[in-house]
Design an enzyme around this catalytic site. Structure first.
Site, mmCIF file in Angstrom:
data_model
loop_
_atom_site.group_PDB
_atom_site.id
_atom_site.type_symbol
_atom_site.label_atom_id
_atom_site.label_comp_id
_atom_site.label_asym_id
_atom_site.label_seq_id
_atom_site.Cartn_x
_atom_site.Cartn_y
_atom_site.Cartn_z
ATOM 1 N N HIS A 136 0.559 1.000 5.567
ATOM 2 C CA HIS A 136 -0.939 0.757 5.892
ATOM 3 C C HIS A 136 -0.691 -0.138 6.443
ATOM 4 C CE1 HIS A 136 -2.237 2.624 2.146
ATOM 5 N NE2 HIS A 136 -1.800 1.328 1.211
ATOM 6 N N ASP A 173 2.762 8.533 -1.373
ATOM 7 C CA ASP A 173 2.010 7.750 -1.886
ATOM 8 C C ASP A 173 0.894 7.744 -2.301
ATOM 9 O OD1 ASP A 173 2.210 4.063 -2.286
ATOM 10 O OD2 ASP A 173 0.693 5.077 -1.609
ATOM 11 N N HIS A 175 -1.513 6.659 -1.904
ATOM 12 C CA HIS A 175 -2.527 6.448 -0.794
ATOM 13 C C HIS A 175 -2.291 6.229 0.469
ATOM 14 C CE1 HIS A 175 -2.752 2.734 -3.468
ATOM 15 N NE2 HIS A 175 -4.100 2.695 -3.547
ATOM 16 N N ASP A 254 2.998 5.720 -6.890
ATOM 17 C CA ASP A 254 1.477 5.256 -7.577
ATOM 18 C C ASP A 254 1.335 5.950 -7.493
ATOM 19 O OD1 ASP A 254 1.829 5.909 -4.876
ATOM 20 O OD2 ASP A 254 0.576 3.376 -4.282
HETATM 21 ZN ZN LIG Z 1 0.302 3.179 -2.647
#
Ligand SMILES: [Zn+2]
Length: 317
Positions: A136, A173, A175, A254
């Site tokens: 991120h 991931d 996200h 995740d």
């Molecule tokens: Zn994540």
């Protein structure tokens, strides 16, 4: 056959963002314990990560971003000495403690050292068990538990310092890897492929920012069979056509069924399958060169089991 490298450093445990924060040092302990108990650790070449030189961080980040985080860290340490708070927040979920700066340098340094060793042929491939994570972290902004973009830094290092001309970045991931996209979008030397739950933090990735980004948003409760189909239909043809000379993996775990930060339904066998596909691509086009770097994964037992599954494939066990 060169071994699989396992890069980590005790400094990565000292970064802590407050009680109850899911991105916690115990994540690395869980991985380490599991690898020891199951015996996979015996097959890995364990390496300690050196801190990344600041010039290498600037392969992916603005100089001002690096300077700002260093300044924030220095101010925190001074304030703490004067009785001030022990955390400096960069967003509501992301904070530095007095060890974060060093941990972040070690995390990026692990990805860099892994890249060097794999390109040199000293390691077949490598996994970096590091934190803070990176995907991120944007060119000029820390966010979402991330400070420096470990994978983007290593990918640029392979291109600019080792003279590779085509590298692939794979992000599994749960996200969207918005920071990696921010840094690498429009770089024709890079193909990035990812899937991510949508809508979910950081609410980006649709549409992708450039043609070299293959973003596959998937709804909550998507399970492994559907993900495998998407990977076969979309990722693999693009990766095959791109013929990457090296693969970098943003290995977040995740999207696991047991992980509460997302609502996807992957299990260990899906991570093993995904890793097999990536190892296949690496063998066909890249002489096997692959560097995987830990991103998310917050349910500790599921994280540990998933990393074991990932490493069993990387180390060909
Ligand atoms: Zn994540």
């Amino acid at each position: 056959m060169a071994p699989t490298g396992y890069f980590t450093h005790p400094d990565c445990r000292k970064h802590r963002m407050g009680d109850g924060h899911p991105e916690c040092p115990e994540r690395l302990d869980a991985i380490e314990d599991r690898l020891l108990i199951c015996g996979v650790a015996d097959a890995l070449q364990r390496m300690e990560a050196a801190p990344a030189p600041l010039a290498d961080l600037e392969l992916a980040h603005d100089r001002m971003h690096v300077a700002a985080l260093r300044g924030l860290s220095d101010a925190l340490v001074e304030d703490m000495a004067a009785g001030g708070p022990s955390l400096a927040h960069v967003d509501p979920d992301t904070a530095m403690n007095e060890h974060t700066w060093t941990a972040a340098l070690r995390a990026a340094g692990a990805a860099l050292a892994a890249t060097d060793a794999v390109i040199a042929g000293e390691l077949a491939n490598a996994f970096c068990a590091v934190r803070p994570p990176g995907h991120h972290a944007c060119r000029d902004r820390a966010m979402g538990f991330c400070f420096f973009n470990n994978v983007a830094i290593a990918a640029r290092h392979a291109l600019q310092r080792h003279g590779l001309t085509r590298v692939a970045v794979v992000d599994f991931d749960v996200h969207h890897g918005n920071g990696t996209e921010d840094i690498l979008a429009g770089d024709p030397r890079v193909l990035m492929v990812g899937f991510f739950q949508h809508p979910l933090y950081p609410y980006s990735g649709t549409p992708p920012r450039a043609d070299n980004m293959l973003n596959l948003p998937v709804p909550p409760y998507t399970r492994g069979a559907a993900v495998r189909e998407l990977v076969e239909r979309h990722w693999l043809p693009r990766l095959e056509a791109f013929e990457p000379q090296m693969l970098f993996v943003s290995a977040g775990f995740d999207a696991h069924r047991d992980d509460d930060l997302g609502q996807m339904g992957l299990v260990e066998a899906d991570y093993a399958w995904l890793t097999e596909r990536l190892v296949d691509v690496a063998r066909r086009h890249a002489g096997g060169r692959l560097v995987s770097v830990l991103e998310g994964g917050y349910n500790l037992p599921a994280l540990a089991r998933s990393v074991e599954a990932h490493l069993r494939v990387l180390a060909d066990l």
